[in-house]
Write a protein that holds these residues in place. Structure first.
Motif, short mmCIF file in Angstrom:
data_model
loop_
_atom_site.label_atom_id
_atom_site.label_comp_id
_atom_site.label_asym_id
_atom_site.label_seq_id
_atom_site.Cartn_x
_atom_site.Cartn_y
_atom_site.Cartn_z
N HIS A 164 0.82 -1.21 0.00
CA HIS A 164 0.00 0.00 0.00
C HIS A 164 0.86 1.26 0.00
N ILE A 165 0.18 2.38 -0.20
CA ILE A 165 0.81 3.71 -0.08
C ILE A 165 0.47 4.22 1.32
N MET A 166 1.46 4.78 2.01
CA MET A 166 1.25 5.29 3.37
C MET A 166 1.51 6.79 3.38
N PHE A 167 0.50 7.55 3.81
CA PHE A 167 0.59 9.00 3.94
C PHE A 167 0.73 9.32 5.42
N MET A 168 1.82 9.99 5.80
CA MET A 168 2.04 10.34 7.20
C MET A 168 2.10 11.86 7.32
N ASP A 169 1.85 12.36 8.52
CA ASP A 169 1.89 13.80 8.77
C ASP A 169 0.99 14.56 7.79
N LEU A 170 -0.27 14.13 7.69
CA LEU A 170 -1.21 14.78 6.77
C LEU A 170 -1.31 16.28 7.05
N LYS A 171 -1.31 17.06 5.99
CA LYS A 171 -1.48 18.51 6.10
C LYS A 171 -2.95 18.87 6.31
N ARG A 172 -3.84 17.99 5.84
CA ARG A 172 -5.28 18.15 6.04
C ARG A 172 -5.89 16.76 6.02
N LYS A 173 -7.00 16.61 6.71
CA LYS A 173 -7.68 15.33 6.75
C LYS A 173 -8.71 15.28 5.62
N PRO A 174 -8.51 14.43 4.62
CA PRO A 174 -9.49 14.35 3.54
C PRO A 174 -10.79 13.72 4.04
N GLN A 228 -14.71 12.00 3.30
CA GLN A 228 -15.42 11.13 2.38
C GLN A 228 -16.09 11.97 1.30
N GLY A 229 -15.93 11.54 0.04
CA GLY A 229 -16.50 12.26 -1.09
C GLY A 229 -15.50 13.17 -1.78
N GLN A 230 -14.42 13.54 -1.08
CA GLN A 230 -13.38 14.36 -1.70
C GLN A 230 -12.45 13.46 -2.51
N LYS A 231 -11.54 14.09 -3.26
CA LYS A 231 -10.53 13.35 -4.01
C LYS A 231 -9.16 13.90 -3.65
N VAL A 232 -8.19 12.99 -3.58
CA VAL A 232 -6.81 13.36 -3.27
C VAL A 232 -5.98 13.07 -4.51
N ASP A 233 -5.29 14.09 -5.02
CA ASP A 233 -4.41 13.90 -6.18
C ASP A 233 -3.06 13.39 -5.72
N VAL A 234 -2.58 12.35 -6.38
CA VAL A 234 -1.25 11.83 -6.12
C VAL A 234 -0.53 11.65 -7.45
N VAL A 235 0.78 11.70 -7.40
CA VAL A 235 1.60 11.45 -8.58
C VAL A 235 2.43 10.20 -8.30
N LEU A 236 2.26 9.21 -9.16
CA LEU A 236 3.03 7.98 -9.07
C LEU A 236 4.27 8.14 -9.94
N HIS A 237 5.43 7.85 -9.37
CA HIS A 237 6.70 7.99 -10.09
C HIS A 237 7.25 6.60 -10.39
N PHE A 238 7.58 6.37 -11.66
CA PHE A 238 8.06 5.07 -12.11
C PHE A 238 9.49 5.16 -12.61
N GLU A 239 10.18 4.06 -12.57
CA GLU A 239 11.58 4.01 -13.00
C GLU A 239 11.72 4.30 -14.50
N LYS A 240 10.85 3.73 -15.33
CA LYS A 240 10.97 3.88 -16.78
C LYS A 240 9.90 4.78 -17.38
N SER A 241 8.70 4.69 -16.90
CA SER A 241 7.59 5.49 -17.43
C SER A 241 7.63 6.88 -16.81
N GLY A 242 6.94 7.79 -17.43
CA GLY A 242 6.83 9.12 -16.85
C GLY A 242 5.89 9.10 -15.66
N PRO A 243 5.83 10.20 -14.91
CA PRO A 243 4.92 10.27 -13.76
C PRO A 243 3.47 10.16 -14.22
N VAL A 244 2.64 9.55 -13.38
CA VAL A 244 1.21 9.38 -13.66
C VAL A 244 0.43 10.01 -12.51
N THR A 245 -0.44 10.97 -12.84
CA THR A 245 -1.28 11.60 -11.82
C THR A 245 -2.58 10.81 -11.70
N VAL A 246 -2.96 10.52 -10.46
CA VAL A 246 -4.13 9.71 -10.17
C VAL A 246 -4.95 10.41 -9.10
#
Length: 162
Positions: free
Chosen positions: A118-128, A130-148
């Motif tokens: 899993h992905i672990m988020f620590m020291d949250l700046k804000r508590k998301p 229910q119903g909201q969306k959190v943008d994350v960027v996945l960084h890969f070794e070969k592929s470019g970054p993917v925003t999800v």
């Protein structure tokens, strides 16, 4: 990066995942097609992304599936404006351990799921919430970054199996 005593972090992570409804299943599904050329370009698609609404603590977890229809790749890190302290964890024998990357085999999948990796988020700046969306960027070794977008779901949410 804010460093805490290892015991405090371990207790906090365990409590957060328990409250988020983690199961005891520690398997991470993946498949490999040995016939795929190792030099092929990865073709990644992310599905099933979500974040259970975090409990009262400043911790949260993220889950998703990365499907790869090309050559092998690795998830090396995750970034988001919700936290400056995000790591990726594997779960083995019901114990979490931070890792530097997750392999995504050629023509295979990487499942980040409850009770498993899993992905672990620590020291949250804000508590998301229910119903909201959190943008994350996945960084890969070969592929470019993917925003999800991780939709924030109820704490007990379990997605249907695909």
């Amino acid at each position: 990066m804010n460093r805490r005593a290892p015991l405090t972090v371990a207790i906090g992570l365990t409590a957060a995942l328990a409250l988020a409804g983690c199961s005891a299943d520690s398997s991470a599904n993946s498949s490999v097609d040995a016939g795929k050329a190792s030099g092929a370009k990865p073709e990644l698609k992310v599905t099933g992304a979500y974040m259970p609404q975090p409990p009262v603590t400043d911790l949260a977890a993220g889950f998703l599936i990365v499907t790869n229809d090309g050559g092998a790749d690795k998830l090396t890190s995750v970034t988001s404006d919700i936290s400056d302290n995000i790591s990726i964890h594997q779960t083995v024998n019901d114990r979490m351990q931070e890792v530097t990357s997750f392999g995504i085999p050629a023509d295979g999948t990487l499942d980040l799921e409850r009770g498993g990796n899993h992905i672990m988020f620590m020291d949250l700046k804000r508590k998301p919430l229910q119903g909201q969306k959190v943008d994350v960027v996945l960084h890969f070794e070969k592929s470019g970054p993917v925003t999800v977008e991780l939709p924030v779901k109820e704490p007990t949410y379990n997605p249907p199996k695909q």
